[in-house]
Design a protein around this motif. Structure first.
Motif, mmCIF file in Angstrom:
data_model
loop_
_atom_site.group_PDB
_atom_site.id
_atom_site.type_symbol
_atom_site.label_atom_id
_atom_site.label_comp_id
_atom_site.label_asym_id
_atom_site.label_seq_id
_atom_site.Cartn_x
_atom_site.Cartn_y
_atom_site.Cartn_z
ATOM 1 N N ALA A 75 0.815 -1.226 0.000
ATOM 2 C CA ALA A 75 0.000 0.000 0.000
ATOM 3 C C ALA A 75 0.839 1.262 0.000
ATOM 4 O O ALA A 75 0.382 2.314 0.447
ATOM 5 C CB ALA A 75 -0.955 0.005 1.195
ATOM 6 N N ILE A 76 2.066 1.186 -0.545
ATOM 7 C CA ILE A 76 2.899 2.387 -0.563
ATOM 8 C C ILE A 76 2.397 3.390 -1.603
ATOM 9 O O ILE A 76 2.731 4.568 -1.542
ATOM 10 C CB ILE A 76 4.369 2.029 -0.855
ATOM 11 N N GLY A 77 1.596 2.938 -2.537
ATOM 12 C CA GLY A 77 1.030 3.857 -3.530
ATOM 13 C C GLY A 77 -0.314 4.414 -3.145
ATOM 14 O O GLY A 77 -1.008 4.997 -3.994
ATOM 15 N N GLY A 78 -0.719 4.241 -1.901
ATOM 16 C CA GLY A 78 -2.019 4.737 -1.476
ATOM 17 C C GLY A 78 -3.142 3.849 -1.994
ATOM 18 O O GLY A 78 -2.964 2.657 -2.286
ATOM 19 N N VAL A 200 -18.274 12.170 5.950
ATOM 20 C CA VAL A 200 -17.767 10.874 6.386
ATOM 21 C C VAL A 200 -17.103 10.105 5.247
ATOM 22 O O VAL A 200 -16.645 8.980 5.464
ATOM 23 C CB VAL A 200 -18.920 10.028 6.970
ATOM 24 N N PHE A 201 -17.033 10.682 4.073
ATOM 25 C CA PHE A 201 -16.458 9.973 2.940
ATOM 26 C C PHE A 201 -14.935 9.988 3.018
ATOM 27 O O PHE A 201 -14.314 10.932 3.521
ATOM 28 C CB PHE A 201 -16.920 10.609 1.625
ATOM 29 N N ALA A 202 -14.345 8.922 2.491
ATOM 30 C CA ALA A 202 -12.888 8.801 2.480
ATOM 31 C C ALA A 202 -12.297 9.782 1.472
ATOM 32 O O ALA A 202 -12.925 10.102 0.459
ATOM 33 C CB ALA A 202 -12.482 7.373 2.119
ATOM 34 N N PRO A 203 -11.098 10.279 1.723
ATOM 35 C CA PRO A 203 -10.488 11.231 0.774
ATOM 36 C C PRO A 203 -10.102 10.553 -0.531
ATOM 37 O O PRO A 203 -9.774 9.374 -0.573
ATOM 38 C CB PRO A 203 -9.260 11.742 1.531
ATOM 39 N N LYS A 204 -10.160 11.325 -1.588
ATOM 40 C CA LYS A 204 -9.708 10.876 -2.902
ATOM 41 C C LYS A 204 -8.321 11.464 -3.146
ATOM 42 O O LYS A 204 -8.161 12.676 -3.289
ATOM 43 C CB LYS A 204 -10.687 11.337 -3.988
ATOM 44 N N TRP A 205 -7.323 10.598 -3.189
ATOM 45 C CA TRP A 205 -5.939 11.031 -3.273
ATOM 46 C C TRP A 205 -5.526 11.246 -4.725
ATOM 47 O O TRP A 205 -5.924 10.512 -5.621
ATOM 48 C CB TRP A 205 -5.022 10.004 -2.631
ATOM 49 N N GLU A 206 -4.713 12.269 -4.904
ATOM 50 C CA GLU A 206 -4.163 12.596 -6.227
ATOM 51 C C GLU A 206 -2.662 12.845 -6.078
ATOM 52 O O GLU A 206 -2.239 13.666 -5.247
ATOM 53 C CB GLU A 206 -4.856 13.829 -6.811
ATOM 54 N N GLU A 220 11.861 24.112 2.667
ATOM 55 C CA GLU A 220 11.413 24.693 1.407
ATOM 56 C C GLU A 220 9.917 24.964 1.479
ATOM 57 O O GLU A 220 9.187 24.319 2.239
ATOM 58 C CB GLU A 220 11.723 23.771 0.226
ATOM 59 N N ARG A 221 9.524 25.932 0.653
ATOM 60 C CA ARG A 221 8.091 26.274 0.542
ATOM 61 C C ARG A 221 7.521 25.569 -0.687
ATOM 62 O O ARG A 221 7.997 25.765 -1.799
ATOM 63 C CB ARG A 221 7.907 27.786 0.422
ATOM 64 N N ILE A 222 6.494 24.757 -0.475
ATOM 65 C CA ILE A 222 5.910 23.949 -1.542
ATOM 66 C C ILE A 222 4.429 24.315 -1.684
ATOM 67 O O ILE A 222 3.714 24.422 -0.680
ATOM 68 C CB ILE A 222 6.056 22.437 -1.239
ATOM 69 N N GLU A 223 3.997 24.528 -2.930
ATOM 70 C CA GLU A 223 2.601 24.845 -3.231
ATOM 71 C C GLU A 223 1.989 23.721 -4.046
ATOM 72 O O GLU A 223 2.515 23.341 -5.099
ATOM 73 C CB GLU A 223 2.489 26.165 -3.996
ATOM 74 N N LEU A 224 0.868 23.194 -3.564
ATOM 75 C CA LEU A 224 0.160 22.107 -4.227
ATOM 76 C C LEU A 224 -1.259 22.559 -4.539
ATOM 77 O O LEU A 224 -2.006 22.946 -3.615
ATOM 78 C CB LEU A 224 0.123 20.855 -3.341
ATOM 79 N N PRO A 225 -1.664 22.578 -5.806
ATOM 80 C CA PRO A 225 -3.025 23.023 -6.153
ATOM 81 C C PRO A 225 -4.081 22.019 -5.709
ATOM 82 O O PRO A 225 -3.872 20.808 -5.749
ATOM 83 C CB PRO A 225 -2.973 23.161 -7.677
ATOM 84 N N VAL A 226 -5.217 22.558 -5.299
ATOM 85 C CA VAL A 226 -6.356 21.745 -4.863
ATOM 86 C C VAL A 226 -7.601 22.291 -5.558
ATOM 87 O O VAL A 226 -7.806 23.512 -5.602
ATOM 88 C CB VAL A 226 -6.551 21.786 -3.335
ATOM 89 N N GLU A 227 -8.423 21.405 -6.077
ATOM 90 C CA GLU A 227 -9.641 21.822 -6.779
ATOM 91 C C GLU A 227 -10.788 20.887 -6.413
ATOM 92 O O GLU A 227 -10.609 19.669 -6.339
ATOM 93 C CB GLU A 227 -9.426 21.824 -8.290
ATOM 94 N N LEU A 228 -11.970 21.478 -6.204
ATOM 95 C CA LEU A 228 -13.178 20.715 -5.910
ATOM 96 C C LEU A 228 -14.056 20.631 -7.155
ATOM 97 O O LEU A 228 -13.829 21.332 -8.142
ATOM 98 C CB LEU A 228 -13.960 21.358 -4.766
ATOM 99 N N ALA A 229 -15.045 19.787 -7.079
ATOM 100 C CA ALA A 229 -15.975 19.640 -8.197
ATOM 101 C C ALA A 229 -16.890 20.855 -8.278
ATOM 102 O O ALA A 229 -17.045 21.627 -7.324
ATOM 103 C CB ALA A 229 -16.797 18.364 -8.035
ATOM 104 N N SER A 230 -17.503 21.041 -9.434
ATOM 105 C CA SER A 230 -18.397 22.166 -9.640
ATOM 106 C C SER A 230 -19.622 22.047 -8.734
ATOM 107 O O SER A 230 -20.211 20.976 -8.597
ATOM 108 C CB SER A 230 -18.833 22.218 -11.101
#
Length: 369
Positions: A75-78, A200-206, A220-230
């Motif tokens: 399960a190292i790949g999630g 209560v839903f499990a997260p969807k990993w990307e 270091e400063r790291i920026e990761l984009p996050v987007e939700l559904a419409s």
């Protein structure tokens, strides 16, 4: 004194004999977890696809919803390495234990395989139990080329909603992490997994890879984009993990897209009113109108002429009875003055004659003298 020692020894022997069968049940449910940490164990360590195993857990938070998945590559790949379609959900009891029977299926990644138990609600926690899936290929685990040991020093969500989000456009944010390398090796182009969960839903990993290097002992400063559904709204949780370690969890309260509500109000209120107005205009144009100054009907014209002639005849009769005499001039005929138009008598609508065939009025004679 010797009698007491013998009695104590006998009691110890009886206890050992009583506990012997419980200890000889095998390693299926051995307690390998440390105190206070969640743990899972399996009824058997090897099974083929189509069979089932019983999963037992202890040390979990009470009344917590968990997911049980059969995963490859440890399960190292999630969840990408797990058989998500055949997963099961279970809720822990008041004492933090559970028992659940799950089917054995072949995961999308090769073995070594595990059964992973992960929390769905509350703080993140997970535990694995090794399982050998008979007939499934086994390959060495992929080598971690990033190196280093990353940890999050600070985390926040950057960004704000705009006018388009008010009308249902997808919400977007940036997960800003201040990451430090606590290891002795450089972390080159580390791969993170960003997941969003709602309720209560499990997260969807990307999976997202950050291009750069974090030197040992540096940050270091790291920026990761996050987007939700419409059209998303409500309370969300954004999490980021590196490898098997969850680095941070940030709450995200998404407001309701009131522009969409306003749009439907206009559709169901304003549009019907406009359609009704257009229909009334069309009916008003199609409806026949009564023309002003139109010529009277022939029947009404003949009746009016008859009434006018009768009134003039009565006037002439009244002038003759009074003895009036107008001497006409030679070569010239004097026409009588037109009598004032009297209001028409009421028409009772007798069925046996029309105004053109009304009975004549006898001529009145003057007084004898």
């Amino acid at each position: 004194m010797s009698t007491r020692i013998r009695t104590t020894a006998r009691l110890v022997l009886v206890l050992l004999l009583a506990l012997g069968p419980l200890a000889a049940t095998g390693p299926a449910y051995a307690d390998t977890a440390r105190s206070g940490e969640p743990d899972v164990s399996l009824s058997r360590q090897e099974a083929g696809a189509g069979a089932s195993v019983t999963v037992r857990g202890k040390g979990w938070r009470p009344k917590t919803l968990l997911t049980l998945l059969v995963c490859g590559q440890n399960a190292i790949g999630g969840t990408n390495a797990c058989a998500n379609d055949e997963g099961r959900a279970v809720t822990t009891g008041k004492d933090g234990t559970f028992r659940k029977r799950i089917p054995v299926t072949e995961p999308p990644k090769p073995c070594p395989c595990v059964v992973r138990a992960t929390t769905v609600t509350g703080a993140h926690a997970s535990a694995d139990a090794a399982l050998k899936v008979a007939g499934h290929p086994v390959k060495p685990l992929p080598r971690d080329e990033t190196g280093g040991r990353l940890t999050v020093l600070a985390a926040r969500l950057d960004g704000d909603s705009g006018i388009l989000n008010w009308f249902g456009a997808p919400e977007q944010r940036k997960l800003v992490l201040t990451v430090g390398n606590l290891g002795s090796e450089r972390a080159k182009d580390p791969v993170f997994e960003v997941g969003t969960s709602h309720g209560v839903f499990a997260p969807k990993w990307e999976r997202q890879q950050w291009r750069g290097t974090v030197a040992p002992g540096k940050k270091e400063r790291i920026e990761l984009p996050v987007e939700l559904a419409s059209g998303a709204r409500g309370e969300y949780t954004v999490a980021a993990k590196h490898g098997e370690k969850v680095l941070t969890e940030q709450p995200w309260d998404v407001g309701r897209p009131w522009g969409v509500t306003l749009f439907w109000v206009l559709v169901f209120v304003v549009v019907p009113a406009a359609v009704f107005r257009l229909g009334m205009v069309a009916v008003d144009r199609v409806r026949p109108r009564q023309r002003t100054g139109a010529a009277p009907s022939p029947k009404a014209s003949s009746g009016a002429k008859a009434r006018a002639a009768l009134a003039a005849f009565r006037q002439v009769g009244q002038n003759g009875s009074e003895g009036r005499h107008v001497k006409p001039r030679p070569g010239r005929t004097r026409m009588p003055d037109p009598a004032p138009e009297a209001p028409p008598p009421p028409d009772h609508g007798l069925p046996w004659f029309t105004p053109d065939t009304q009975p004549s009025v006898p001529k009145q004679e003057g007084p004898s003298g």
